[in-house]
Write an enzyme that holds these catalytic residues in place. Structure first.
Site, PDB file in Angstrom:
ATOM      1  N   LYS A   1      48.003 -85.915  -0.781  1.00  0.00           N
ATOM      2  CA  LYS A   1      48.546 -85.948  -2.212  1.00  0.00           C
ATOM      3  C   LYS A   1      49.340 -84.795  -2.789  1.00  0.00           C
ATOM      4  CE  LYS A   1      45.588 -88.386  -4.694  1.00  0.00           C
ATOM      5  NZ  LYS A   1      44.710 -89.147  -5.507  1.00  0.00           N
TER       6      LYS A   1
ATOM      7  N   ASP B   1      38.867 -92.831  -7.945  1.00  0.00           N
ATOM      8  CA  ASP B   1      38.959 -93.455  -8.630  1.00  0.00           C
ATOM      9  C   ASP B   1      38.894 -95.427  -8.709  1.00  0.00           C
ATOM     10  OD1 ASP B   1      41.043 -92.924  -6.122  1.00  0.00           O
ATOM     11  OD2 ASP B   1      42.672 -93.273  -7.224  1.00  0.00           O
TER      12      ASP B   1
HETATM   13  C1  BGC Z   1      43.295 -91.088  -1.706  1.00  0.00           C
HETATM   14  C2  BGC Z   1      41.901 -91.509  -2.464  1.00  0.00           C
HETATM   15  C3  BGC Z   1      42.748 -92.141  -3.426  1.00  0.00           C
HETATM   16  C4  BGC Z   1      43.963 -92.424  -3.531  1.00  0.00           C
HETATM   17  C5  BGC Z   1      44.391 -92.722  -4.895  1.00  0.00           C
HETATM   18  C6  BGC Z   1      44.632 -91.087  -1.885  1.00  0.00           C
HETATM   19  O1  BGC Z   1      45.087 -90.090  -1.499  1.00  0.00           O
HETATM   20  O2  BGC Z   1      42.517 -90.816  -0.330  1.00  0.00           O
HETATM   21  O3  BGC Z   1      40.890 -91.331  -2.476  1.00  0.00           O
HETATM   22  O4  BGC Z   1      41.849 -93.376  -3.905  1.00  0.00           O
HETATM   23  O5  BGC Z   1      45.078 -91.326  -3.139  1.00  0.00           O
HETATM   24  O6  BGC Z   1      44.666 -91.925  -5.945  1.00  0.00           O
END
Ligand code: BGC
Length: 409
Positions: free
Chosen positions: A178, A214
């Site tokens: 992200k 989360d």
């Molecule tokens: C992460 C997860 C997270 C999800 C939602 C993903 O990019 O790898 O760990 O739960 O985003 O936030």
């Protein structure tokens, strides 16, 4: 644009007064790859199930695209949790600090206060210690503003990235996702990095830390209200799901007793090529132009960080093909991030369709949806509260078994 499901695999034929039919036919041909028939959705669901099982396997998990990470959360709330907690929530462009109170009598998690701190983009891509110093500084400022500096409160740390959790307070970052790419953090224990940053300041301290994804926080915050809630799902900036699994099925962990919450990290579904047949040329482009090509394929096809870009690439191509804006592209249209995901959310109203499709794909499951209210904040506090309750209960058990053996003497 979200891929739409349609029972026969066709989108409705478009008719618009004044627009030639061959133009509309061309528009349809651009949109068609986004529409998945029930049959295709069923195939995708079978592939996902295969990947989930591979991730749980003793040997196969090393090669699994869906990592199925053990979380060391072994119980959901039972309603007897209580106390004051701090919660930190890092996972998007903002970072939050909360003071939370769990009220046993009312079975409620109450946010006492909270603060949002922005994370500048250069910090998301800079050295890891700068990021953790920033987090420790925001937490310090918050404690000061709340007159909590002298108190040592337990802390739930929501860190929404894939981690190998060794224990509830030891968690090794596998990789950033992200838009984050801070150096010196992958392969490190993030709880240790946080503690070190707090100690570098030296003006406050925190109690026990529970590290939480989360999705786990989301499941736990709903689980306090409804104790049958055993799945957490996020479709936000990124996407992911977790659920409670029988330990006997988690072959990668040496124990057959009880249950454990598994963080699926399903964002990685497709990294082994299993979604190649439904990826559109725009999905491929979004992946190629991201900071981590080839990684988190499914997440890049459906989540908030990427959907705007998928649509922007589509609009650019349609414009260049003369189908939109009289063939004239603009600076905004050509700029990355120029079309925001929030517009898609306004067009596509995400929940009735989702629920109907899940019913069709899994008619034998009776799924009830609860909207998690501040899962990644209150839920992190709840994980910490459950960990404390379990420790309390096991201390009581030890004491009483000590008394029993004294009796026998
Ligand atoms: C992460 C997860 C997270 C999800 C939602 C993903 O990019 O790898 O760990 O739960 O985003 O936030």
């Amino acid at each position: 644009m979200q891929r739409q499901s349609s029972m026969d695999g066709n989108i409705c034929t478009i008719h618009v007064d004044g627009i030639p039919q061959d133009t509309l036919t061309k528009v349809e041909s651009y949109l068609k790859p986004f529409v998945l028939s029930l049959d295709v959705l069923q195939q995708v669901s079978t592939r996902l199930e295969r990947e989930l099982k591979r991730g749980l396997g003793k040997h196969s998990h090393h090669r699994a695209a869906v990592q199925m990470l053990p979380t060391f959360v072994t119980a959901t709330p039972d309603g007897t949790e209580k106390g004051d907690f701090l919660a930190l929530d890092l996972g998007g462009t903002n970072f939050r600090v909360l003071h939370v109170r769990v009220l046993e009598e009312e079975q409620k998690v109450v946010k006492m206060d909270g603060e949002i701190c922005a994370i500048p983009q250069e910090m998301m891509l800079g050295p890891g210690d700068k990021l953790f110093d920033h987090i420790a500084a925001c937490l310090g400022d918050f404690l000061k503003s709340q007159n909590l500096q002298g108190k040592i409160l337990p802390l739930g740390f929501t860190f929404s990235f894939p981690c190998h959790q060794k224990e509830i307070d030891k968690s090794i970052l596998i990789r950033w996702t992200k838009g984050f790419q801070c150096s010196g953090v992958e392969g490190q224990d993030v709880v240790k990095l946080l503690r070190e940053a707090i100690h570098r300041r030296g003006d406050y301290d925190v109690g026990s830390i529970a590290m939480v994804n989360d999705t786990v926080g989301t499941m736990m915050s709903c689980g306090y209200k409804d104790q049958s809630c055993e799945i957490g799902m996020i479709i936000g900036t990124g996407t992911n799901a977790c659920y409670m699994e029988e330990m006997k099925n988690v072959k990668r962990v040496e124990s057959n007793l009880g249950r454990m919450c598994i963080n699926t990290e399903w964002g990685g579904f497709g990294d082994s090529g299993s979604l190649a047949d439904i990826q559109t040329e725009f999905d491929v482009l979004v992946d190629k132009t991201s900071i981590n090509p080839g990684v988190h394929t499914f997440e890049k096809m459906i989540s908030g960080m990427y959907m705007g870009e998928i649509v922007r690439f589509l609009l650019v191509k349609m414009t260049k093909d003369g189908l939109l804006f009289k063939g004239q592209t603009s600076e905004v249209l050509l700029s990355p991030g120029g079309f925001e995901t929030k517009y898609i959310s306004e067009i596509e109203d995400f929940s009735a369709e989702l629920q109907a499709t899940v019913r069709r794909l899994a008619p034998e499951c009776d799924v009830t949806y609860l909207l998690s209210e501040d899962g990644s904040g209150k839920g992190a506090a709840m994980v910490t509260a459950v960990a404390q309750r379990l420790a309390r209960q096991s201390r009581l058990l030890e004491d009483s078994s000590g008394e029993d053996s004294d009796d026998q003497d």
